[in-house]
Design an enzyme around this catalytic site. Structure first.
Site, PDB file in Angstrom:
ATOM      1  N   VAL A  61      -9.196 -34.380  -7.633  1.00 55.36           N
ATOM      2  CA  VAL A  61      -7.903 -35.064  -7.726  1.00 55.36           C
ATOM      3  C   VAL A  61      -7.679 -35.651  -9.119  1.00 55.36           C
ATOM      4  CG1 VAL A  61      -8.908 -37.191  -6.776  1.00 55.36           C
ATOM      5  CG2 VAL A  61      -6.457 -36.858  -6.666  1.00 55.36           C
ATOM      6  N   CYS A  62      -6.418 -35.588  -9.581  1.00 52.06           N
ATOM      7  CA  CYS A  62      -5.991 -36.284 -10.796  1.00 52.06           C
ATOM      8  C   CYS A  62      -4.664 -36.960 -10.467  1.00 52.06           C
ATOM      9  CB  CYS A  62      -5.887 -35.331 -11.988  1.00 52.06           C
ATOM     10  SG  CYS A  62      -4.579 -34.093 -11.833  1.00 52.06           S
ATOM     11  N   ARG A  63      -3.830 -37.232 -11.450  1.00 53.73           N
ATOM     12  CA  ARG A  63      -2.575 -37.941 -11.180  1.00 53.73           C
ATOM     13  C   ARG A  63      -1.574 -37.046 -10.454  1.00 53.73           C
ATOM     14  NH1 ARG A  63       1.948 -38.615 -14.736  1.00 53.73           N
ATOM     15  NH2 ARG A  63       0.562 -37.832 -16.334  1.00 53.73           N
ATOM     16  N   GLY A  65      -2.082 -33.242 -10.274  1.00 51.60           N
ATOM     17  CA  GLY A  65      -2.638 -31.956  -9.873  1.00 51.60           C
ATOM     18  C   GLY A  65      -2.936 -30.981 -10.991  1.00 51.60           C
ATOM     19  N   MET A  90      -2.801 -37.796  -7.070  1.00 52.39           N
ATOM     20  CA  MET A  90      -2.708 -39.143  -6.511  1.00 52.39           C
ATOM     21  C   MET A  90      -1.263 -39.548  -6.245  1.00 52.39           C
ATOM     22  SD  MET A  90      -5.583 -40.407  -5.684  1.00 52.39           S
ATOM     23  CE  MET A  90      -5.066 -42.092  -5.345  1.00 52.39           C
TER      24      MET A  90
END
Length: 111
Positions: A61-63, A65, A90
């Site tokens: 996961v990141c901010r 995708g 996220m």
């Protein structure tokens, strides 16, 4: 030439017990992250590959995708077959009202 398609799951599809690998920067992590996530910034992945499980479901996961999709591709190219990207990152996690914690004393948020 494109590599393999990046497998993805939505926030509501994340399996119970999945290893959540958060590859965002430390300030993003501190602002808000999934309660059971493991923090490993994207740029540290190559030197810390041994920390990424090779069995069980791993959701990166990141901010939003993008970075996590790059990490999933990198891991797949290095032999991982158990990694999935969190579609929407996220931002989607928060929009789906999944639980979040912060480390900076403020209400959990996505920055």
């Amino acid at each position: 030439m494109f590599g393999p398609e990046i497998p993805a799951v939505t926030p509501t599809e994340v399996p119970e017990g999945a290893y959540l690998l958060d590859v965002r920067e430390p300030d993003e992590w501190a602002a808000g992250h999934a309660p059971d996530a493991h923090h490993l910034p994207m740029m540290e992945i190559p030197s810390r590959l041994a920390e990424v499980p090779t069995d069980g479901e791993v959701v990166v996961v990141c901010r939003s995708g993008g970075r996590s999709a790059q990490v999933v591709g990198y891991l797949m190219n290095n032999g991982w077959d158990n990694v999935r990207n969190l579609a929407g990152g996220m931002r989607a996690w928060a929009a789906a009202e999944r639980p979040m914690l912060s480390e900076d004393g403020n209400p959990a948020r996505v920055i």
